[in-house]
Design a protein around this motif. Sequence first.
Motif, PDB file in Angstrom:
ATOM      1  N   ARG A 120       0.828  -1.196   0.000  1.00  0.00           N
ATOM      2  CA  ARG A 120       0.000   0.000   0.000  1.00  0.00           C
ATOM      3  C   ARG A 120       0.869   1.255   0.000  1.00  0.00           C
ATOM      4  O   ARG A 120       1.686   1.476   0.873  1.00  0.00           O
ATOM      5  CB  ARG A 120      -0.927   0.033   1.204  1.00  0.00           C
ATOM      6  CG  ARG A 120      -1.741   1.312   1.193  1.00  0.00           C
ATOM      7  CD  ARG A 120      -3.072   1.220   1.857  1.00  0.00           C
ATOM      8  NE  ARG A 120      -3.835   2.438   1.557  1.00  0.00           N
ATOM      9  CZ  ARG A 120      -4.955   2.773   2.135  1.00  0.00           C
ATOM     10  NH1 ARG A 120      -5.489   1.977   3.027  1.00  0.00           N
ATOM     11  NH2 ARG A 120      -5.583   3.873   1.798  1.00  0.00           N
ATOM     12  N   THR A 121       0.640   2.068  -1.003  1.00  0.00           N
ATOM     13  CA  THR A 121       1.384   3.311  -1.156  1.00  0.00           C
ATOM     14  C   THR A 121       0.422   4.431  -1.508  1.00  0.00           C
ATOM     15  O   THR A 121      -0.351   4.318  -2.456  1.00  0.00           O
ATOM     16  CB  THR A 121       2.419   3.191  -2.300  1.00  0.00           C
ATOM     17  OG1 THR A 121       3.242   2.044  -2.062  1.00  0.00           O
ATOM     18  CG2 THR A 121       3.283   4.436  -2.375  1.00  0.00           C
ATOM     19  N   LEU A 122       0.454   5.490  -0.742  1.00  0.00           N
ATOM     20  CA  LEU A 122      -0.325   6.673  -1.091  1.00  0.00           C
ATOM     21  C   LEU A 122       0.574   7.613  -1.865  1.00  0.00           C
ATOM     22  O   LEU A 122       1.749   7.776  -1.531  1.00  0.00           O
ATOM     23  CB  LEU A 122      -0.848   7.362   0.166  1.00  0.00           C
ATOM     24  CG  LEU A 122      -1.831   6.513   0.981  1.00  0.00           C
ATOM     25  CD1 LEU A 122      -1.158   5.907   2.188  1.00  0.00           C
ATOM     26  CD2 LEU A 122      -3.047   7.329   1.371  1.00  0.00           C
ATOM     27  N   SER A 123       0.022   8.200  -2.890  1.00  0.00           N
ATOM     28  CA  SER A 123       0.844   9.099  -3.692  1.00  0.00           C
ATOM     29  C   SER A 123       0.220  10.487  -3.764  1.00  0.00           C
ATOM     30  O   SER A 123      -0.971  10.636  -4.004  1.00  0.00           O
ATOM     31  CB  SER A 123       1.011   8.547  -5.100  1.00  0.00           C
ATOM     32  OG  SER A 123       1.783   9.463  -5.866  1.00  0.00           O
ATOM     33  N   VAL A 124       1.075  11.481  -3.548  1.00  0.00           N
ATOM     34  CA  VAL A 124       0.636  12.865  -3.689  1.00  0.00           C
ATOM     35  C   VAL A 124       0.969  13.323  -5.097  1.00  0.00           C
ATOM     36  O   VAL A 124       2.135  13.306  -5.491  1.00  0.00           O
ATOM     37  CB  VAL A 124       1.328  13.779  -2.663  1.00  0.00           C
ATOM     38  CG1 VAL A 124       0.729  15.181  -2.719  1.00  0.00           C
ATOM     39  CG2 VAL A 124       1.217  13.198  -1.267  1.00  0.00           C
ATOM     40  N   GLY A 125      -0.052  13.695  -5.844  1.00  0.00           N
ATOM     41  CA  GLY A 125       0.166  14.163  -7.208  1.00  0.00           C
ATOM     42  C   GLY A 125       0.526  15.639  -7.230  1.00  0.00           C
ATOM     43  O   GLY A 125      -0.033  16.424  -6.473  1.00  0.00           O
ATOM     44  N   TYR A 126       1.462  15.995  -8.103  1.00  0.00           N
ATOM     45  CA  TYR A 126       1.849  17.397  -8.296  1.00  0.00           C
ATOM     46  C   TYR A 126       1.824  17.704  -9.770  1.00  0.00           C
ATOM     47  O   TYR A 126       2.144  16.844 -10.589  1.00  0.00           O
ATOM     48  CB  TYR A 126       3.261  17.646  -7.776  1.00  0.00           C
ATOM     49  CG  TYR A 126       3.358  17.687  -6.276  1.00  0.00           C
ATOM     50  CD1 TYR A 126       3.312  18.897  -5.600  1.00  0.00           C
ATOM     51  CD2 TYR A 126       3.481  16.521  -5.544  1.00  0.00           C
ATOM     52  CE1 TYR A 126       3.390  18.945  -4.219  1.00  0.00           C
ATOM     53  CE2 TYR A 126       3.566  16.554  -4.164  1.00  0.00           C
ATOM     54  CZ  TYR A 126       3.512  17.771  -3.503  1.00  0.00           C
ATOM     55  OH  TYR A 126       3.580  17.810  -2.150  1.00  0.00           O
ATOM     56  N   PHE A 127       1.453  18.907 -10.114  1.00  0.00           N
ATOM     57  CA  PHE A 127       1.703  19.273 -11.497  1.00  0.00           C
ATOM     58  C   PHE A 127       2.695  20.414 -11.560  1.00  0.00           C
ATOM     59  O   PHE A 127       2.708  21.308 -10.727  1.00  0.00           O
ATOM     60  CB  PHE A 127       0.422  19.528 -12.292  1.00  0.00           C
ATOM     61  CG  PHE A 127      -0.260  20.841 -12.072  1.00  0.00           C
ATOM     62  CD1 PHE A 127      -1.282  20.969 -11.179  1.00  0.00           C
ATOM     63  CD2 PHE A 127       0.119  21.959 -12.831  1.00  0.00           C
ATOM     64  CE1 PHE A 127      -1.931  22.178 -10.995  1.00  0.00           C
ATOM     65  CE2 PHE A 127      -0.527  23.172 -12.669  1.00  0.00           C
ATOM     66  CZ  PHE A 127      -1.554  23.276 -11.736  1.00  0.00           C
TER      67      PHE A 127
END
Lengths: 233, 233
Positions: A90-97
């Motif tokens: 389980r990995t949570l990912s923070v998206g950035y643009f």
Amino acid sequence: MLEYSSQPHYLVAVDCIVFGFDGEHLKILLVKRGLQPEINKWSLIGGFVGSNESPDEAAQRVLKKNTGLEGIYLEQLQIYGEPARDPIERTLSVGYFALIDINKYKTQLNDDYHAEWFLISERPRLIFDHDRMVADAREKLRYKAALHPILFEMLPKKFTIPQLQILFEEVNDTKIDTRNFSRKISSTGLLIKLEEKDKSGSKKGAYYFKLDKKKYQANLQAFLNLIPNLKPL
Amino acid sequence: MLEYSSQPHYLVAVDCIVFGFDGEHLKILLVKRGLQPEINKWSLIGGFVGSNESPDEAAQRVLKKNTGLEGIYLEQLQIYGEPARDPIERTLSVGYFALIDINKYKTQLNDDYHAEWFLISERPRLIFDHDRMVADAREKLRYKAALHPILFEMLPKKFTIPQLQILFEEVNDTKIDTRNFSRKISSTGLLIKLEEKDKSGSKKGAYYFKLDKKKYQANLQAFLNLIPNLKPL
DNA sequence: ATTATTAATTGTCGTTTTGACATTTAATAT
DNA sequence: ATATTAAATGTCAAAACGACAATTAATAAT
């Protein structure tokens, strides 16, 4: 309520959707993933959040490591946290643009790293939920760009009105009337006309403009008009 | 790149900024924290993300557990991930803002739970970085409400134009001209006028309106006008 | 019964902004 | 000298905006 110790712990990653403009098209920067699972498949630029850094700092670091880029426009998109989004663990990912001027970093990228630019419409299928991230980022970019002068981040310091218009057209996937666009852009008061002309695109040449940085900083905040005379909170 | 196994793992929490409207003021829902550290101090409604749920689902669950509220408007704000934001152990928190109609849930709240409503301007100091979360949520609420018809989430099914205006004024912390406001709201075509009147506020009484749900759903997406004739991506 | 009171509702007008549309201009190429 | 090409600019009718005040519908007071 439960104690801290009994709670599950997860990996936390960042993934960056890097948009760039080469004067003609809106593009996205992808890399070939370097670890299992899905090794060697196309992926967003990402990495894990280290012990002594915030996700924002992690995104900056990961971007620099993978592309050599530093000090670029970066904004949190959202968190992606479906339990099964990563098959290994389980990995949570923070998206950035991120927004950059392609030409500024072109050489650097090709020489030192494995990142590659793709037309938005011709990008390969990406791993995990990265395709959704790209779609979300694209929507947010358009939304934000309609209200804030952020697209300048994708242009050189000197740019022409036709260039700017093409960029707007790419981001919004539509055609814009030259005369109305020019009128609206002028009315923002954000641009300073230079003496020099860009002769590469036509015989007549198009005047270069640069950003009025003071006004730009002031206008980064919203400029809405549903509520007259609105002042910042 | 590094292997998964060598990477640090963190606690991941959610914190909800719950906005409500009682007909007069914009309020925020707070609870007294039930665990160490900072036990018994005022805090946002929050909890840890469990193994089998996404952060979105965790926010829904935590909200229901602490307030009895279900199926309410919930939107991701951003992630808060400074390494030292929780003194006990590194915890990343996903901020959410929620919108509800205070009167609808008033009894339920007072009877069964320890949550309490505060005027935004008179709220107590909160733990950790929750004050910043509230400030961010407030700004995002105003921003979003200027472009999307989300404030209706804080009103009863039947509401009056004056009520709606007060809500807009509270959210934007400003006074709005009655005539212009009424004109703009009407022009959205989102409201359906009912026969019944609300006599509680005046002798004349104010007509109730309800949302045109079909148009509401259609207009949840942005309605921008920088780019003429813009269609969804 | 008449009048006063209170908040809701609606109207006007001049200004600005918008969107749709075509012509002129500046440079190079023929 | 003329053709070519893209840049830059102008017009006009319609809509939206912001600032402003009068009218209306109900109850309360006399």
